[in-house]
Design a protein around this motif. Structure first.
Motif, PDB file in Angstrom:
ATOM      1  N   ARG A 115      33.842 -13.801  -2.429  1.00 23.60           N
ATOM      2  CA  ARG A 115      32.695 -13.423  -1.457  1.00 23.60           C
ATOM      3  C   ARG A 115      34.569 -12.468  -0.884  1.00 23.60           C
ATOM      4  O   ARG A 115      33.874 -10.903  -0.866  1.00 23.60           O
ATOM      5  CB  ARG A 115      32.144 -13.990   0.055  1.00 23.60           C
ATOM      6  CG  ARG A 115      31.184 -13.683   0.187  1.00 23.60           C
ATOM      7  CD  ARG A 115      30.362 -14.103   1.813  1.00 23.60           C
ATOM      8  NE  ARG A 115      30.338 -15.494   0.683  1.00 23.60           N
ATOM      9  CZ  ARG A 115      30.338 -16.302   1.448  1.00 23.60           C
ATOM     10  NH1 ARG A 115      31.818 -16.132   2.332  1.00 23.60           N
ATOM     11  NH2 ARG A 115      30.085 -17.871   0.843  1.00 23.60           N
ATOM     12  N   GLU A 116      35.535 -12.772  -0.463  1.00 25.35           N
ATOM     13  CA  GLU A 116      36.173 -12.060   0.172  1.00 25.35           C
ATOM     14  C   GLU A 116      37.092 -11.235  -1.526  1.00 25.35           C
ATOM     15  O   GLU A 116      36.750  -9.564  -0.478  1.00 25.35           O
ATOM     16  CB  GLU A 116      37.752 -13.319   0.554  1.00 25.35           C
ATOM     17  CG  GLU A 116      37.813 -13.484   1.575  1.00 25.35           C
ATOM     18  CD  GLU A 116      38.660 -14.523   1.469  1.00 25.35           C
ATOM     19  OE1 GLU A 116      39.901 -13.683   1.020  1.00 25.35           O
ATOM     20  OE2 GLU A 116      38.679 -15.588   2.268  1.00 25.35           O
ATOM     21  N   GLN A 117      36.677 -11.537  -2.670  1.00 25.42           N
ATOM     22  CA  GLN A 117      37.309 -10.920  -2.985  1.00 25.42           C
ATOM     23  C   GLN A 117      36.673  -9.435  -3.795  1.00 25.42           C
ATOM     24  O   GLN A 117      36.816  -8.322  -4.225  1.00 25.42           O
ATOM     25  CB  GLN A 117      37.688 -11.459  -4.569  1.00 25.42           C
ATOM     26  CG  GLN A 117      38.983 -12.401  -4.138  1.00 25.42           C
ATOM     27  CD  GLN A 117      39.730 -12.237  -5.589  1.00 25.42           C
ATOM     28  OE1 GLN A 117      40.423 -11.506  -6.284  1.00 25.42           O
ATOM     29  NE2 GLN A 117      41.172 -12.466  -4.345  1.00 25.42           N
ATOM     30  N   ASN A 118      35.197  -9.822  -3.998  1.00 27.59           N
ATOM     31  CA  ASN A 118      33.885  -8.593  -4.250  1.00 27.59           C
ATOM     32  C   ASN A 118      34.355  -7.704  -2.755  1.00 27.59           C
ATOM     33  O   ASN A 118      34.074  -6.704  -3.415  1.00 27.59           O
ATOM     34  CB  ASN A 118      32.913  -9.458  -3.940  1.00 27.59           C
ATOM     35  CG  ASN A 118      33.022 -10.038  -5.609  1.00 27.59           C
ATOM     36  OD1 ASN A 118      33.578  -9.802  -6.429  1.00 27.59           O
ATOM     37  ND2 ASN A 118      32.126 -11.022  -5.842  1.00 27.59           N
ATOM     38  N   GLN A 119      34.358  -8.193  -1.608  1.00 27.48           N
ATOM     39  CA  GLN A 119      34.544  -7.197  -1.020  1.00 27.48           C
ATOM     40  C   GLN A 119      35.491  -6.537  -0.330  1.00 27.48           C
ATOM     41  O   GLN A 119      35.189  -5.071  -0.653  1.00 27.48           O
ATOM     42  CB  GLN A 119      34.566  -7.927   1.023  1.00 27.48           C
ATOM     43  CG  GLN A 119      32.978  -7.814   1.496  1.00 27.48           C
ATOM     44  CD  GLN A 119      33.396  -9.335   2.677  1.00 27.48           C
ATOM     45  OE1 GLN A 119      34.140  -9.892   3.504  1.00 27.48           O
ATOM     46  NE2 GLN A 119      31.916 -10.054   3.396  1.00 27.48           N
ATOM     47  N   LEU A 120      36.307  -7.295  -1.049  1.00 27.82           N
ATOM     48  CA  LEU A 120      38.194  -6.388  -0.765  1.00 27.82           C
ATOM     49  C   LEU A 120      37.794  -5.278  -1.851  1.00 27.82           C
ATOM     50  O   LEU A 120      37.932  -3.912  -2.220  1.00 27.82           O
ATOM     51  CB  LEU A 120      38.917  -6.949  -1.494  1.00 27.82           C
ATOM     52  CG  LEU A 120      40.060  -7.065  -1.242  1.00 27.82           C
ATOM     53  CD1 LEU A 120      40.791  -7.237   0.318  1.00 27.82           C
ATOM     54  CD2 LEU A 120      41.281  -7.697  -1.526  1.00 27.82           C
ATOM     55  N   ARG A 121      37.344  -5.814  -3.696  1.00 32.28           N
ATOM     56  CA  ARG A 121      36.586  -4.464  -4.724  1.00 32.28           C
ATOM     57  C   ARG A 121      35.561  -3.410  -4.570  1.00 32.28           C
ATOM     58  O   ARG A 121      35.562  -3.140  -5.304  1.00 32.28           O
ATOM     59  CB  ARG A 121      36.994  -5.314  -5.937  1.00 32.28           C
ATOM     60  CG  ARG A 121      38.392  -5.864  -5.719  1.00 32.28           C
ATOM     61  CD  ARG A 121      38.470  -7.202  -6.910  1.00 32.28           C
ATOM     62  NE  ARG A 121      40.178  -7.520  -6.856  1.00 32.28           N
ATOM     63  CZ  ARG A 121      40.127  -8.486  -7.364  1.00 32.28           C
ATOM     64  NH1 ARG A 121      38.794  -9.187  -8.299  1.00 32.28           N
ATOM     65  NH2 ARG A 121      41.471  -9.471  -7.893  1.00 32.28           N
ATOM     66  N   GLN A 122      34.887  -4.290  -3.704  1.00 31.59           N
ATOM     67  CA  GLN A 122      33.684  -3.132  -3.571  1.00 31.59           C
ATOM     68  C   GLN A 122      32.544  -3.541  -5.026  1.00 31.59           C
ATOM     69  O   GLN A 122      32.392  -3.079  -5.278  1.00 31.59           O
ATOM     70  CB  GLN A 122      33.378  -2.051  -3.371  1.00 31.59           C
ATOM     71  CG  GLN A 122      34.205  -1.969  -2.211  1.00 31.59           C
ATOM     72  CD  GLN A 122      33.415  -1.698  -1.042  1.00 31.59           C
ATOM     73  OE1 GLN A 122      32.567  -1.125  -0.752  1.00 31.59           O
ATOM     74  NE2 GLN A 122      33.567  -2.224   0.102  1.00 31.59           N
ATOM     75  N   MET A 123      32.688  -5.157  -5.689  1.00 25.84           N
ATOM     76  CA  MET A 123      32.339  -5.412  -6.421  1.00 25.84           C
ATOM     77  C   MET A 123      31.311  -6.770  -6.314  1.00 25.84           C
ATOM     78  O   MET A 123      31.912  -7.421  -5.197  1.00 25.84           O
ATOM     79  CB  MET A 123      33.605  -5.296  -7.735  1.00 25.84           C
ATOM     80  CG  MET A 123      34.583  -4.521  -8.134  1.00 25.84           C
ATOM     81  SD  MET A 123      34.776  -4.700  -9.412  1.00 25.84           S
ATOM     82  CE  MET A 123      36.627  -6.018  -9.340  1.00 25.84           C
ATOM     83  N   ASN A 124      30.526  -7.333  -7.469  1.00 29.63           N
ATOM     84  CA  ASN A 124      29.713  -8.057  -7.416  1.00 29.63           C
ATOM     85  C   ASN A 124      30.343  -9.128  -8.670  1.00 29.63           C
ATOM     86  O   ASN A 124      29.977  -8.333  -9.904  1.00 29.63           O
ATOM     87  CB  ASN A 124      28.581  -8.066  -7.290  1.00 29.63           C
ATOM     88  CG  ASN A 124      27.891  -8.536  -6.568  1.00 29.63           C
ATOM     89  OD1 ASN A 124      28.308 -10.556  -6.305  1.00 29.63           O
ATOM     90  ND2 ASN A 124      26.665  -9.467  -6.759  1.00 29.63           N
ATOM     91  N   ARG A 125      31.135  -9.835  -9.060  1.00 28.47           N
ATOM     92  CA  ARG A 125      31.626 -10.693 -10.065  1.00 28.47           C
ATOM     93  C   ARG A 125      32.413 -11.897  -9.517  1.00 28.47           C
ATOM     94  O   ARG A 125      33.100 -11.828  -8.188  1.00 28.47           O
ATOM     95  CB  ARG A 125      31.828 -10.215 -11.149  1.00 28.47           C
ATOM     96  CG  ARG A 125      33.634  -9.858 -10.510  1.00 28.47           C
ATOM     97  CD  ARG A 125      34.182  -9.259 -11.654  1.00 28.47           C
ATOM     98  NE  ARG A 125      35.795  -9.084 -11.748  1.00 28.47           N
ATOM     99  CZ  ARG A 125      36.771  -9.690 -11.777  1.00 28.47           C
ATOM    100  NH1 ARG A 125      36.636 -10.961 -11.711  1.00 28.47           N
ATOM    101  NH2 ARG A 125      37.810  -9.131 -11.747  1.00 28.47           N
TER     102      ARG A 125
END
Ligand SMILES: Nc1nc2c(ncn2[C@@H]2O[C@H](COP(=O)(O)OP(=O)(O)OP(=O)(O)O)[C@@H](O)[C@H]2O)c(=O)[nH]1
Ligand SMILES: [Mg+2]
Length: 287
Positions: free
Chosen positions: A107-117
């Motif tokens: 969740r954190e990484q996706n928020q940070l990168r504005q992605m969903n993977r």
């Protein structure tokens, strides 16, 4: 002989290259340590290798370790900033806790990168620490190999975890780094060094010596010893007598005695034992 436990510089170099190469493809490193020897089973080059990558520290084989000590270790690694979970890959204990941490990281990484993977990860640890068992736990039954992924170096095999995340299916073996002889010994006690290169009698002697100090009651109870004697050899011989490990002429079978103590330590029959305790002032307390 115990004095000759050593690692091969070539291994270290190969490991470094392999891990560095694979690291590029992952978001997260799962560092698996042996709960009984969290210092000795931690390769010091890991910090340098992982760099800024996220890391989760797992205290593996927790079923074999002293749970009070494991809790202290958990706090120790958490203070250093890494999420830490004690796991038992055999029973699956705390695997769900690990999954929930992985969710948080994703969740954190996706928020940070504005992605969903799905995040990608790899497992690293010294030989025999339980990497494959952990990976199997994470995969569960239903998963399938996904083969090469687009955009990732050809030849790397990814597997899909129960929760849809991706894991590099070759665990990174961190060849142990023996900073001192003690580290080599502790790794040998726990089975991270091939037994063929070790002398069973010497190794058992050293193990008994450590147990006399750390867990005398375990030794005494397991082998029904009247008392723990001053000299390690006397204790080893007492174990041999109690178990009847004698050869013709009442000669002591040191080999069989040694093998037995080592096997019973490794399989947990001696009880839950932690050999390394949390350092109080920077240095590990070893005995
Ligand atoms: N008691 C206990 N044994 C475990 C646990 N995890 C693994 N083992 C045992 O430890 C041994 C090594 O486990 P593996 O999963 O093969 O370890 P590995 O790190 O993949 O080993 P290498 O591939 O040789 O480096 C096996 O006998 C496992 O059954 C655990 O959590 N508790
Ligand atoms: Mg393996």
């Amino acid at each position: 002989m115990i004095q000759n436990i050593n690692w091969y510089p070539g291994h270290m170099k190969k490991t470094r290259e392999l891990i560095q190469e694979n690291l590029k493809a992952v978001d997260l490193v799962i560092e698996l340590l042996d709960s009984r020897i969290p210092i000795s089973s931690r390769n010091p080059i890991i910090d340098e290798l992982v760099g800024d990558k996220r890391r989760i520290v797992l205290l593996g084989k927790s079923d074999l370790a002293d749970s009070e000590e494991t809790e202290k270790w958990q706090r120790y690694f958490s203070r250093k900033g890494d999420k830490t979970v004690a796991i038992d890959a055999r029973s699956g204990e705390n695997i769900n806790r690990l999954f929930s941490i992985l969710d948080d990281v994703q969740r954190e990484q996706n928020q940070l990168r504005q992605m969903n993977r799905s995040i990608r990860m790899m497992v690293v640890g010294v030989p025999n620490v339980g990497k494959s068992s952990l990976i199997n736990r994470l995969i569960g039954k239903k998963s399938a190999k996904t083969g090469d992924k687009a955009g990732v170096t050809r030849g790397k095999q990814w597997v899909t975890l129960k929760n849809g995340m991706q894991l590099l299916d070759t665990p990174g073996i961190l060849w142990p780094k023996f900073e001192d002889q003690r580290v080599g010994l502790y790794l040998a006690f726990c089975g991270s060094i091939r037994d063929e290169i070790l002398d069973t009698q010497d190794l058992a002697f050293e193990l008994i010596k450590v147990l006399e100090k750390r867990y005398p009651e375990s030794l005494q109870n397991r082998y029904k010893l009247d008392e723990i004697q001053e000299e390690t050899l006397d204790n080893m011989e007492a174990i041999a007598f109690k178990r009847g490990f004698l050869m013709p002429g009442k000669r002591i079978d040191y080999e069989r005695t040694g093998r037995t103590v080592i096997d019973e330590f490794r399989s947990g029959k001696l009880g839950r034992i932690t050999l390394e305790t949390v350092p109080s002032e920077g240095e590990p307390e070893n005995d």
